[in-house]
Design a protein around this motif. Structure first.
Motif, short mmCIF file in Angstrom:
data_model
loop_
_atom_site.label_atom_id
_atom_site.label_comp_id
_atom_site.label_asym_id
_atom_site.label_seq_id
_atom_site.Cartn_x
_atom_site.Cartn_y
_atom_site.Cartn_z
N TRP A 11 29.88 26.82 27.44
CA TRP A 11 30.63 27.80 28.24
C TRP A 11 30.24 27.72 29.71
CZ3 TRP A 11 28.41 32.08 30.78
CH2 TRP A 11 29.33 32.93 31.39
N LEU A 12 28.95 27.69 30.00
CA LEU A 12 28.50 27.67 31.39
C LEU A 12 28.92 26.38 32.09
CD1 LEU A 12 27.01 29.03 33.69
CD2 LEU A 12 24.87 28.08 32.77
N THR A 13 28.82 25.26 31.39
CA THR A 13 29.20 23.98 31.99
C THR A 13 30.67 23.99 32.39
OG1 THR A 13 27.53 22.82 30.69
CG2 THR A 13 29.29 21.48 31.61
N ILE A 14 31.54 24.46 31.52
CA ILE A 14 32.97 24.48 31.86
C ILE A 14 33.30 25.64 32.80
CG2 ILE A 14 33.79 25.79 29.87
CD1 ILE A 14 35.51 22.74 31.52
N LYS A 15 32.54 26.72 32.76
CA LYS A 15 32.76 27.84 33.69
C LYS A 15 32.53 27.38 35.12
CE LYS A 15 31.25 32.57 34.81
NZ LYS A 15 32.04 32.53 35.98
N VAL A 16 31.49 26.59 35.34
CA VAL A 16 31.21 26.06 36.68
C VAL A 16 32.40 25.24 37.17
CG1 VAL A 16 29.73 24.42 37.93
CG2 VAL A 16 28.70 26.14 36.43
N VAL A 58 21.55 32.97 32.49
CA VAL A 58 22.64 33.69 31.82
C VAL A 58 22.02 34.90 31.13
CG1 VAL A 58 24.49 33.56 30.13
CG2 VAL A 58 23.87 31.51 31.46
N SER A 59 22.49 36.08 31.51
CA SER A 59 22.04 37.33 30.88
C SER A 59 23.19 37.87 30.05
CB SER A 59 21.65 38.36 31.93
OG SER A 59 20.58 37.88 32.71
N ARG A 68 18.28 36.87 27.85
CA ARG A 68 18.61 35.91 28.91
C ARG A 68 18.14 34.53 28.49
NH1 ARG A 68 14.47 35.09 33.38
NH2 ARG A 68 12.57 35.82 32.40
N THR A 69 18.82 33.54 29.03
CA THR A 69 18.44 32.15 28.82
C THR A 69 18.68 31.41 30.11
OG1 THR A 69 18.67 30.27 27.31
CG2 THR A 69 20.70 31.39 27.94
#
Length: 104
Positions: A11-16, A58-59, A68-69
């Motif tokens: 998710w974070l990779t594609i969100k960026v 990411v919280s 968080r991670t």
């Protein structure tokens, strides 16, 4: 089902990418898909992202508990950097309108 950690990473990779390429329909659809997996399958809410020079944090809330991670910036930004380095390989195709007839 993927692990929560794997889904957060994807998710974070594609969100960026989606945050930078706002007209990229594939990126927008994919970030929405991963968000749904995070919220519906993994049951997390209140997702926030912070970035410093070295890490993304990411919280989120899981079962009422704040979690968080963290992910290294170079691990998350690699897809966006590749897209920026070779834009001809990552063409954005506009979404077909519902009233448009498909072309053969």
């Amino acid at each position: 089902m993927s692990s929560l950690q794997d889904t957060l990473y994807n998710w974070l990779t594609i969100k960026v990418v989606a945050d930078v390429r706002v007209d990229d329909t594939a990126a927008q659809d994919t970030v929405n898909l991963f968000y749904e997996v995070l919220t519906e399958e993994h049951g997390i809410s209140e997702i926030t992202v912070k970035k410093d020079e070295q890490m993304y944090e990411v919280s989120y809330v899981l079962q009422g508990e704040q979690k968080r991670t963290r992910f290294p910036v170079e691990l998350i930004d690699v897809m966006l950097e590749q897209m920026e380095a070779e834009p001809e390989k990552f063409i954005n195709y506009p979404k077909e309108e519902e009233n448009d007839e498909p072309t053969n």
